[in-house]
Design a protein around this motif. Structure first.
Motif, mmCIF file in Angstrom:
data_model
loop_
_atom_site.group_PDB
_atom_site.id
_atom_site.type_symbol
_atom_site.label_atom_id
_atom_site.label_comp_id
_atom_site.label_asym_id
_atom_site.label_seq_id
_atom_site.Cartn_x
_atom_site.Cartn_y
_atom_site.Cartn_z
ATOM 1 N N THR A 47 6.101 -57.652 20.576
ATOM 2 C CA THR A 47 7.552 -57.829 20.691
ATOM 3 C C THR A 47 7.912 -59.311 20.659
ATOM 4 N N ARG A 48 9.148 -59.580 20.407
ATOM 5 C CA ARG A 48 9.647 -60.957 20.464
ATOM 6 C C ARG A 48 9.431 -61.497 21.883
ATOM 7 N N ARG B 141 7.107 -65.176 25.766
ATOM 8 C CA ARG B 141 6.338 -65.347 27.008
ATOM 9 C C ARG B 141 5.107 -66.211 26.757
ATOM 10 N N TYR B 142 4.434 -65.983 25.641
ATOM 11 C CA TYR B 142 3.276 -66.811 25.304
ATOM 12 C C TYR B 142 3.704 -68.261 25.089
ATOM 13 N N GLN B 143 4.828 -68.464 24.401
ATOM 14 C CA GLN B 143 5.319 -69.829 24.192
ATOM 15 C C GLN B 143 5.545 -70.527 25.532
ATOM 16 N N GLY B 144 6.128 -69.823 26.485
ATOM 17 C CA GLY B 144 6.363 -70.420 27.793
ATOM 18 C C GLY B 144 5.069 -70.774 28.501
ATOM 19 N N ASP C 128 4.230 -74.243 23.852
ATOM 20 C CA ASP C 128 4.532 -74.372 22.416
ATOM 21 C C ASP C 128 5.885 -73.729 22.156
ATOM 22 N N PHE C 129 6.929 -74.542 22.110
ATOM 23 C CA PHE C 129 8.283 -74.013 21.958
ATOM 24 C C PHE C 129 8.825 -74.187 20.537
ATOM 25 N N ASN C 130 7.946 -74.220 19.553
ATOM 26 C CA ASN C 130 8.383 -74.339 18.168
ATOM 27 C C ASN C 130 9.322 -73.182 17.851
ATOM 28 N N VAL D 263 2.869 -66.725 17.370
ATOM 29 C CA VAL D 263 2.026 -67.895 17.556
ATOM 30 C C VAL D 263 0.575 -67.468 17.315
ATOM 31 N N GLY D 264 -0.127 -68.150 16.423
ATOM 32 C CA GLY D 264 -1.501 -67.769 16.097
ATOM 33 C C GLY D 264 -2.425 -67.698 17.292
ATOM 34 N N MET D 265 -2.276 -68.616 18.225
ATOM 35 C CA MET D 265 -3.165 -68.611 19.387
ATOM 36 C C MET D 265 -2.947 -67.391 20.281
ATOM 37 N N LEU D 266 -1.802 -66.740 20.193
ATOM 38 C CA LEU D 266 -1.597 -65.495 20.931
ATOM 39 C C LEU D 266 -2.567 -64.437 20.411
ATOM 40 N N GLN D 267 -2.708 -64.357 19.083
ATOM 41 C CA GLN D 267 -3.649 -63.399 18.504
ATOM 42 C C GLN D 267 -5.096 -63.763 18.857
ATOM 43 N N ALA D 268 -5.408 -65.057 18.876
ATOM 44 C CA ALA D 268 -6.734 -65.489 19.313
ATOM 45 C C ALA D 268 -6.980 -65.030 20.752
ATOM 46 N N GLY D 269 -5.921 -65.088 21.566
ATOM 47 C CA GLY D 269 -6.027 -64.615 22.947
ATOM 48 C C GLY D 269 -6.302 -63.127 23.031
#
Length: 137
Positions: free
Chosen positions: A19-20, A25-28, A32-34, A54-60
């Motif tokens: 979801t958005r 939430r990951y950005q916060g 990373d607030f791009n 955010v790519g690092m969310l998928q890495a997570g």
């Protein structure tokens, strides 16, 4: 999962649909607030069809998948490569396979190839992982 051998497929794990709110939430958490990750108009101005994850969310997610299977204390190496974007609404599928077994520093280790795919899409992230496992099985 005690008998590990090269070619062994790991169980599949699904996350999502993303979801958005998951993305924001990951950005916060990451700082990373791009706006390309939460603002459709900003992303479209940059030539994208809309905001994307955010790519690092998928890495997570791949890290979580690995830790659920082998335990966080087992991870010796975790290297990722990004290849496709993930969009709000995507269901993400983690899968993997044992590539090789070895001994290093007195412990049995597995080399794993992990993937995170978009259900109905392509592979978004791959990971090369080394985990330590107990025993000889």
């Amino acid at each position: 999962m005690s008998d590990h051998c090269p070619g062994q497929e790991l169980p599949v794990r699904r996350f999502g649909p993303q979801t958005r709110t998951d993305i924001v939430r990951y950005q916060g958490a990451s700082g990373d607030f791009n706006p390309v990750h939460h603002d459709d108009e900003f992303a479209k101005a940059g030539g994208m069809p809309g905001a994307f994850s955010v790519g690092m969310l998928q890495a997570g997610y791949l890290g979580t998948y690995c830790a659920e299977l082998f335990g966080p204390e087992s991870v010796r190496l975790f290297s990722v490569r990004f290849s496709e974007q993930v969009w709000p609404g995507d269901v993400l599928v983690c899968a993997g396979r044992v590539e090789k077994t070895s001994e290093s520093d007195g412990e049995r280790q597995l080399e794993l190839a992990l993937t995170l795919s978009r259900e109905g899409g392509g592979v978004a992230v791959t990971a090369a992982v080394v985990v330590a496992v107990p025993g000889n099985g």
